[in-house]
Scaffold this motif. Structure first.
Motif, PDB file in Angstrom:
ATOM      1  N   ALA A  16      38.649  26.083  45.808  1.00 17.36           N
ATOM      2  CA  ALA A  16      37.607  27.043  45.445  1.00 17.36           C
ATOM      3  C   ALA A  16      36.725  27.348  46.648  1.00 17.36           C
ATOM      4  CB  ALA A  16      36.760  26.490  44.303  1.00 17.36           C
ATOM      5  N   ARG A  49      38.491  22.686  38.141  1.00 17.33           N
ATOM      6  CA  ARG A  49      38.179  24.063  37.764  1.00 17.33           C
ATOM      7  C   ARG A  49      36.780  24.148  37.143  1.00 17.33           C
ATOM      8  NH1 ARG A  49      40.639  29.255  37.124  1.00 17.33           N
ATOM      9  NH2 ARG A  49      38.883  30.543  36.539  1.00 17.33           N
ATOM     10  N   VAL A 109      38.209  30.749  42.547  1.00 18.30           N
ATOM     11  CA  VAL A 109      39.369  29.868  42.646  1.00 18.30           C
ATOM     12  C   VAL A 109      40.455  30.578  43.463  1.00 18.30           C
ATOM     13  CG1 VAL A 109      41.200  28.698  41.375  1.00 18.30           C
ATOM     14  CG2 VAL A 109      38.849  28.671  40.497  1.00 18.30           C
TER      15      VAL A 109
END
Length: 319
Positions: free
Chosen positions: A102, A165, A175
């Motif tokens: 990310a 996540r 992401v």
């Protein structure tokens, strides 16, 4: 995953410290335990900080990682429980681990020259990094979520974090790649620790022990293992660790045995170890999280029943 046992606390709204910050896999695993989420959750910077808070009575429970299916035992957790604290494990929780890369919105994969995460996480994503970011510098962070937070708080166009996540979403990151871990079936085991209290036996439990040798000599490890083998007690983990108070070569053994301190055979093995070895430390008996434990225990029991029947048939002809 459902809670395996009620925490040993008089509080209906427990205060739980966990390895933070918010957005870590540890928080994600904690959130699966409904009874532990009824009270206050306290995110602390390191695993030792969590265990210190429990020892000091500042919180009721601590929630920390202890083992990963790829990297093995989390040494700083197991060492702290073995040497630095008088705490007991009361529960384990297993979580499937999926990593993502990310970065700040607008950053592309080709822009990344610096990657932040904890060493355990970067090791689990080694293949992806080698194939896609072979020239990027890997920088250590205090946690996966901490890496994501650093990217969010200190925007730069060339940095990315390996993180869950949930952390990317929490800190507003984009992401770049998902499921970048090298191996399928990546799981981490977390444990709930407290100052006291042993959950009642369930029939499929684990017990943690630290066994110090009486002397470093040939056969010393065998003498420890024989106490379990003679009683048909399986060991799910056995690791040697430096005792911290001796010189080079001064090691003890950390044992995770299948069974509960309330079980007669395991209690007998512990009694024998205490009498014969240098010292034994108990750090908990708790329910296993494995879904197929009951089937495995039943299969093992059936094998021994068949062996007993075979031996009884032979003995029938004596005299």
């Amino acid at each position: 995953m459902n809670a395996a046992a009620e925490p040993s606390s008089t509080s209906t709204s427990p205060k739980v410290a966990f390895f933070g910050p918010f957005g870590t896999f540890t928080e994600q695993a904690l959130r699966t335990q409904a009874d532990l989420c009824t009270g206050e959750q306290v995110a602390l910077r390191t695993v030792p900080d969590v265990l210190d808070a429990v020892s000091a009575g500042e919180v009721d429970f601590g929630f920390v990682p202890i083992e990963n299916s790829i990297e093995g035992m989390v040494n700083f957790t197991i060492d702290a429980l073995a040497f630095d604290h008088e705490l007991v494990i009361q529960r384990e929780v297993v979580l499937d681990i999926h990593m993502c890369l990310a970065a700040q919105p607008g950053v592309q994969l080709a822009d990344v020259t610096e990657i932040l995460s904890i060493p355990v996480a970067t090791a689990q994503c080694h293949r992806f990094l080698r194939e896609h970011l072979g020239e990027a510098e890997v920088v250590s962070a205090v946690s996966t979520a901490g890496a994501a937070k650093m990217i969010a708080d200190e925007p730069t166009p060339n940095r990315a974090a390996i993180a869950p996540r949930v952390a990317a979403d929490r800190y507003g990151l984009k992401v770049l790649a998902e499921n970048i871990e090298d191996h399928e079936g990546n799981q981490t085991r977390f444990v709930v620790v407290a100052k006291q209290g042993v959950p009642a036996p369930t029939g499929h439990d684990r017990t943690g022990l630290v066994v110090y040798q009486r002397a470093d000599e040939p056969g010393s490890l065998i003498s420890i293992l024989q106490e379990f083998a003679a009683r048909r007690i399986n060991l799910s983990n056995l690791i040697s660790r430096p005792t911290k108070d001796g010189g080079l070569g001064d090691y003890c053994f950390i044992v995770i045995a299948e069974g509960h301190v309330a079980d007669g055979l395991l209690a007998d093995a512990m009694r024998s170890l205490h009498a014969k070895q240098g010292a034994v430390k108990f750090f908990g008996s708790w329910p296993r999280a494995d879904a197929d434990v009951e089937a495995a225990v039943a299969e093992s029991g059936e094998r021994w029943q068949r062996a007993d029947a075979w031996l009884d048939a032979i003995r029938h002809d004596i005299g």
